[in-house]
Design an enzyme around this catalytic site. Sequence first.
Site: not given
Ligand code: HMG
Ligand code: MG
Length: 304
Positions: A12-13, A221, A223, A254, A267
């Site tokens: 995933r990450d 967690h 990096h 990153c 990571n």
């Molecule tokens: P948004 O654009 O505000 O969402 O995004 P929305 O509810 O307005 O929906 C927009 C469109 O996305 C719609 O589709 C929804 O159906 C679709 P359309 O009608 O335009 O065709 N949609 C989805 N599709 C599939 N699965 C879903 C979903 N939700 C909406 N779950 C949202 C808000 C949270 C969805 C978006 O910002 C997002 O997906 N962000 C994810 C970002 C991400 O994954 N970042 C990496 C993970 S965090 C990380 O890595 C840190 C971590 O490792 C810890 C660390 O290191 O600190 C965990």
């Molecule tokens: Mg991370």
Amino acid sequence: MPNVRITDVSPRDGLQNESAMIAAADKAQLVRLLCAACVDEVEVTSFVSPKWVPQLGDAGAVLADLAASAPSPLTSRPLFSALVPNERGLDSALTFLQGPAALGKLSLFAAASETFSQKNTNGSISQVLERFVPVMHRIRALPHRILVRGYISCVVACPFEGLIAPAQVVDVAKKLIAMGVDEIDLGDTIGAATRETTRELLNIYAREIGLVTTASPVTLHLHDTFGHAADCVRVALDAGITSFDGSVAGLGGCPYASTPTRRAPGNIDTALLVNTVHAAGFTTHVDLDALACASQYARKLVQR
Ligand code: HMG
Ligand code: MG
């Protein structure tokens, strides 16, 4: 010395940050190799919007591939987990909570930085926490127990805001704990942590909430952008933390810290994590030879 719990988050990450699109079958094979390496948990994928993270748009296909190959390689396997940002993500994850490759944990993710929260999840910290309320209700209403991880990103620094005060981290953690998460995962998203900042954060967190003797113990967690992650592991072990995330082959990297000629490490490499833990006198369940096979495969996948 207690056993230390190792989660590998590379599928995933790690892969979410790779520009190459990897086939679902290859991701599933990476997960199988991590299972063979006896890590305690594999963060298999993420049910986020494919518009935001196209690399993980195949979450269902990866889990379906794993289910099809079970039970032989996965009979006694690590816990599988996946990220869920909202109810839409939970809807997709529900299909995969049973069967031979069932997810046993779902991970919600918030941030301690307002700017990062907006850029990563299109909402303020409090809006993102609000989204989790119905998600938590629905998870707790399921007929069997699914564990919930509450990630907090940018616990030391944010790529946009700079240093983050530990009080902000504690504040978000208290809100996630009040919702009933089983675990808090402190994410040093950009690898900014040092020995000193890790010690300070964990001291304050321990005083305000407690690190391990709570209903929601802490996982760290890290990096490894600047090569400080192993130092931070040692500080965290001293503080009593016994659960860490790593990424095989240090997959990821990153984008904010990479240059055109040098890709920043992702990571903490799971092998470095495990070796650091062992050198400090703790045990893990990890088979380092099998982990090296997974690492070699991961490098091949991302052509390094
Ligand atoms: P948004 O654009 O505000 O969402 O995004 P929305 O509810 O307005 O929906 C927009 C469109 O996305 C719609 O589709 C929804 O159906 C679709 P359309 O009608 O335009 O065709 N949609 C989805 N599709 C599939 N699965 C879903 C979903 N939700 C909406 N779950 C949202 C808000 C949270 C969805 C978006 O910002 C997002 O997906 N962000 C994810 C970002 C991400 O994954 N970042 C990496 C993970 S965090 C990380 O890595 C840190 C971590 O490792 C810890 C660390 O290191 O600190 C965990
Ligand atoms: Mg991370």
